[in-house]
Scaffold this active site. Structure first.
Site, PDB file in Angstrom:
ATOM      1  N   GLN A 191     -24.089 -11.173  32.881  1.00  0.00           N
ATOM      2  CA  GLN A 191     -25.340 -10.556  32.438  1.00  0.00           C
ATOM      3  C   GLN A 191     -25.149  -9.712  31.187  1.00  0.00           C
ATOM      4  OE1 GLN A 191     -27.732  -8.796  35.555  1.00  0.00           O
ATOM      5  NE2 GLN A 191     -28.691  -7.379  34.127  1.00  0.00           N
ATOM      6  N   CYS A 245     -23.441 -17.022  37.643  1.00  0.00           N
ATOM      7  CA  CYS A 245     -22.287 -16.146  37.433  1.00  0.00           C
ATOM      8  C   CYS A 245     -21.061 -17.005  37.124  1.00  0.00           C
ATOM      9  CB  CYS A 245     -22.056 -15.311  38.694  1.00  0.00           C
ATOM     10  SG  CYS A 245     -20.437 -14.540  38.787  1.00  0.00           S
ATOM     11  N   GLU A 246     -20.416 -16.721  36.005  1.00  0.00           N
ATOM     12  CA  GLU A 246     -19.269 -17.539  35.626  1.00  0.00           C
ATOM     13  C   GLU A 246     -18.037 -17.281  36.493  1.00  0.00           C
ATOM     14  OE1 GLU A 246     -17.087 -15.187  31.972  1.00  0.00           O
ATOM     15  OE2 GLU A 246     -18.765 -16.486  31.467  1.00  0.00           O
ATOM     16  N   HIS A 247     -18.051 -16.233  37.280  1.00  0.00           N
ATOM     17  CA  HIS A 247     -16.892 -15.939  38.132  1.00  0.00           C
ATOM     18  C   HIS A 247     -16.938 -16.660  39.469  1.00  0.00           C
ATOM     19  CE1 HIS A 247     -17.207 -12.125  35.617  1.00  0.00           C
ATOM     20  NE2 HIS A 247     -16.220 -12.840  35.125  1.00  0.00           N
ATOM     21  N   HIS A 248     -18.147 -16.890  40.002  1.00  0.00           N
ATOM     22  CA  HIS A 248     -18.284 -17.519  41.328  1.00  0.00           C
ATOM     23  C   HIS A 248     -19.144 -18.772  41.324  1.00  0.00           C
ATOM     24  CE1 HIS A 248     -17.538 -13.172  42.037  1.00  0.00           C
ATOM     25  NE2 HIS A 248     -16.666 -13.658  42.899  1.00  0.00           N
ATOM     26  N   HIS A 308     -27.765 -10.547  41.729  1.00  0.00           N
ATOM     27  CA  HIS A 308     -26.631 -11.475  41.683  1.00  0.00           C
ATOM     28  C   HIS A 308     -26.241 -11.885  43.103  1.00  0.00           C
ATOM     29  CE1 HIS A 308     -25.443 -10.768  37.383  1.00  0.00           C
ATOM     30  NE2 HIS A 308     -26.320  -9.787  37.597  1.00  0.00           N
ATOM     31  N   CYS A 365     -23.714 -13.434  43.979  1.00  0.00           N
ATOM     32  CA  CYS A 365     -22.286 -13.212  44.204  1.00  0.00           C
ATOM     33  C   CYS A 365     -22.034 -11.814  44.768  1.00  0.00           C
ATOM     34  CB  CYS A 365     -21.478 -13.442  42.929  1.00  0.00           C
ATOM     35  SG  CYS A 365     -21.912 -12.363  41.561  1.00  0.00           S
TER      36      CYS A 365
END
Length: 184
Positions: free
Chosen positions: A116, A75-78, A144, A146
């Site tokens: 995703q 996940c590019e956010h976490h 996920h 996250c």
């Protein structure tokens, strides 16, 4: 892709873990920053492959679908992993694709910081651009971390995304056939 700088990544991992209060002098943790650097380098690097296609000499015009292709992304956010299975299919045009390449295309887009929804579209568009099929269908289902191990902690939750192009999107019968094969 450029080669990862594992020395710099190890140093950054050490500083990161130290900033979080992780005691790296504890037994078993002394090499953790290097292992962490190597793990992320692996998660961000797809294996190279050459697209192998063959003439569609028999004029095969039915769906070609590979189901349950396992993948892991981040996940590019976490920067936490998400993993699941892909179903990838296409309606052949003049050429057919070597079946293992369907899994390679999924890996190509999974091995990077990702979301995703984008990954689903990237796989579909890549096949459409490189193969020129009559239609493409991609369904990804993933868990996920996250979402399951932090924040809402909704364990067991999965997310499903789809991308449909060409006849798989436009023709209701073809769309229904692909989604039935995909198990959706």
């Amino acid at each position: 892709m450029p080669e990862p700088d594992l020395e710099a990544a190890e140093s950054a991992a050490r500083a990161f873990l130290d900033a979080l209060g992780v005691d790296l002098d504890r037994p078993g943790l002394d090499r953790t920053p290097l292992r962490m650097a190597k793990a992320y380098a692996e998660l961000f690097r797809p294996r190279p492959f050459t697209m192998t296609t063959f003439p569609n000499d028999e004029n095969y015009d039915e769906m070609v679908v590979a189901r349950d292709i396992p993948f892991t992304s981040v996940c590019e956010h976490h920067l936490l992993p998400f993993s699941g299975h892909a179903t990838v299919g296409y309606l052949p045009g003049e050429r057919i694709l070597g079946l293992s390449k369907l899994a390679r295309v999924v890996e190509l887009f999974a091995r990077r910081p990702q979301v995703q929804e984008r990954m689903t579209q990237q796989v579909a568009r890549w096949l459409d651009e490189h193969l020129s099929p009559k239609g493409v269908g991609v369904v990804l289902t993933a868990e996920h971390t996250c979402m399951t191990i932090r924040g809402v902690q909704a364990q067991g939750t999965t997310t499903t995304t789809s991308a449909l192009l060409g006849r798989v999107r436009q023709d209701a019968r073809t769309r229904a056939e692909f989604l039935a094969i995909a198990g959706r």
